[in-house]
Design an enzyme around this catalytic site. Structure first.
Site, mmCIF file in Angstrom:
data_model
loop_
_atom_site.group_PDB
_atom_site.id
_atom_site.type_symbol
_atom_site.label_atom_id
_atom_site.label_comp_id
_atom_site.label_asym_id
_atom_site.label_seq_id
_atom_site.Cartn_x
_atom_site.Cartn_y
_atom_site.Cartn_z
ATOM 1 N N HIS A 270 -6.597 -13.790 25.366
ATOM 2 C CA HIS A 270 -7.691 -14.311 26.199
ATOM 3 C C HIS A 270 -7.481 -15.803 26.499
ATOM 4 C CE1 HIS A 270 -9.666 -10.532 25.943
ATOM 5 N NE2 HIS A 270 -10.051 -10.644 24.680
ATOM 6 N N LEU B 138 -12.909 -22.928 48.751
ATOM 7 C CA LEU B 138 -12.950 -21.609 48.101
ATOM 8 C C LEU B 138 -14.293 -21.385 47.395
ATOM 9 C CD1 LEU B 138 -11.322 -19.090 46.904
ATOM 10 C CD2 LEU B 138 -10.934 -20.562 44.922
ATOM 11 N N ASP C 267 -6.952 -7.888 33.582
ATOM 12 C CA ASP C 267 -6.814 -6.935 32.480
ATOM 13 C C ASP C 267 -5.471 -7.092 31.756
ATOM 14 O OD1 ASP C 267 -7.529 -4.880 30.805
ATOM 15 O OD2 ASP C 267 -6.945 -3.292 32.192
HETATM 16 C C1 FPP Z 1 -9.396 -7.718 29.818
HETATM 17 O O1 FPP Z 1 -8.295 -7.706 28.915
HETATM 18 C C2 FPP Z 1 -9.952 -9.040 29.894
HETATM 19 C C3 FPP Z 1 -11.230 -9.369 29.531
HETATM 20 C C4 FPP Z 1 -12.208 -8.410 29.008
HETATM 21 C C5 FPP Z 1 -11.710 -10.726 29.616
HETATM 22 C C6 FPP Z 1 -11.144 -11.534 30.723
HETATM 23 C C7 FPP Z 1 -11.145 -12.933 30.259
HETATM 24 C C8 FPP Z 1 -10.210 -13.853 30.519
HETATM 25 C C9 FPP Z 1 -9.098 -13.655 31.461
HETATM 26 C C10 FPP Z 1 -10.215 -15.148 29.857
HETATM 27 C C11 FPP Z 1 -11.556 -15.737 29.740
HETATM 28 C C12 FPP Z 1 -12.063 -16.308 30.999
HETATM 29 C C13 FPP Z 1 -13.343 -16.657 31.110
HETATM 30 C C14 FPP Z 1 -13.774 -17.472 32.266
HETATM 31 C C15 FPP Z 1 -14.321 -16.225 30.106
HETATM 32 P P1 FPP Z 1 -8.414 -6.758 27.648
HETATM 33 O O2 FPP Z 1 -8.871 -7.577 26.502
HETATM 34 O O3 FPP Z 1 -9.281 -5.580 27.956
HETATM 35 O O4 FPP Z 1 -6.923 -6.337 27.475
HETATM 36 P P2 FPP Z 1 -6.426 -4.954 26.893
HETATM 37 O O5 FPP Z 1 -6.920 -3.883 27.826
HETATM 38 O O6 FPP Z 1 -4.946 -5.111 26.932
HETATM 39 O O7 FPP Z 1 -6.976 -4.820 25.522
#
Ligand code: FPP
Length: 255
Positions: free
Chosen positions: A46, A140, A29
């Site tokens: 991302h 893993l 997150d």
């Molecule tokens: C949360 O951060 C993250 C996500 C919803 C996506 C997680 C994705 C990745 C780490 C990269 C992509 C990896 C793959 C394998 C697809 P947020 O966007 O909710 O952050 P915020 O809460 O600060 O807005």
């Protein structure tokens, strides 16, 4: 928030943790906030999140974690702006295309949990290929939670059990905890010992609700793109200090 604040001296010499959780779940997150803090578009967060994911997988292997579950796209993430959803889909494709061979060489077994029906055929094929290619690997297990929602997963398991009862294959009184566990996407995977969430938020957000009944939670005050091995080790250190009782007692004098 700085990584140093969360993990101490990042220049400290490498050390092996005394206790290694078998299964670690990670809620990645804070990509958006990481980007906003730098006046960058959310998708840049991302993109940097994928690099953090690579560091996380490498660190998990080095530490000796057996199962790593990453929450990469939730059932609820479809409600984000279409451009962001498209970018997350693109990053998953990129990750699978770019990293699969290396994961395979590193003896990593890929398993995918979540609903595949409403994903594009291209993504469905890539996910199936990743699982197929790495099926026999013994290192893993990387569990990719993609289009995953724990309530939806539990509803699916209950629905399949109800169908078996309706068809007379199962008696209602035979339904138990183990049977439900075996009908979840995570069947055969041990429950997570430790769930780590970055960004400082302290909630599960529909991630492994059933499986996390006795997990330990560590909330790191760093955004996901800053995650690295030191952050993982700090979460494991915190985990090692916990007294896991699974509803029982440890050396507790009588009442
Ligand atoms: C949360 O951060 C993250 C996500 C919803 C996506 C997680 C994705 C990745 C780490 C990269 C992509 C990896 C793959 C394998 C697809 P947020 O966007 O909710 O952050 P915020 O809460 O600060 O807005």
């Amino acid at each position: 928030m700085t990584l140093r604040a969360a993990t101490g001296d990042a220049s400290a010499p490498e050390r092996a943790p005394a206790v290694v959780p078998v299964h670690v779940g990670v809620i990645m997150d804070g990509n958006g906030r990481w980007a906003a803090a730098r006046k960058l578009p959310r998708i840049e967060g991302h993109r940097r999140g994928v690099e953090a994911l690579r560091r996380c997988v490498r660190a998990a292997r080095e530490v000796g974690i057996r199962f790593l579950t990453i929450y990469s796209f939730s059932s609820e993430n479809w409600s984000r702006p279409v451009g962001e959803v498209t970018e997350l889909m693109r990053l998953l494709k990129l990750f699978l295309r770019h990293d699969l061979a290396e994961l395979h060489r590193a003896n990593v077994r890929v398993k995918v949990i979540g609903e595949r029906a409403n994903l594009s055929p291209e993504i469905r094929d890539l996910l199936a290929e990743a699982e197929e290619m790495t099926r026999g690997n013994t290192g893993l297990t990387l569990v990719v939670a993609f289009n995953y929602g724990s309530r939806q997963e539990i509803a699916g398991a209950v629905s399949r059990i109800a169908a078996d009862v309706a068809a007379g294959r199962l008696k209602p009184q035979d339904v138990d905890v183990e049977m439900i566990s075996q009908r979840l996407d995570t069947a055969g995977i041990p429950d997570p010992d430790l769930i780590v969430r970055t960004s400082g938020e302290q909630r599960l957000s529909n991630f492994l609700l059933w499986q996390a009944a006795y997990s330990e939670f560590v909330f790191l005050p760093i955004y996901w793109p800053d995650f690295d091995k030191a952050a993982l080790l700090s979460a494991i250190d915190e985990y090692a200090r916990r007294d896991r009782r699974f509803g029982g007692v440890t050396n507790c004098p009588g009442p």
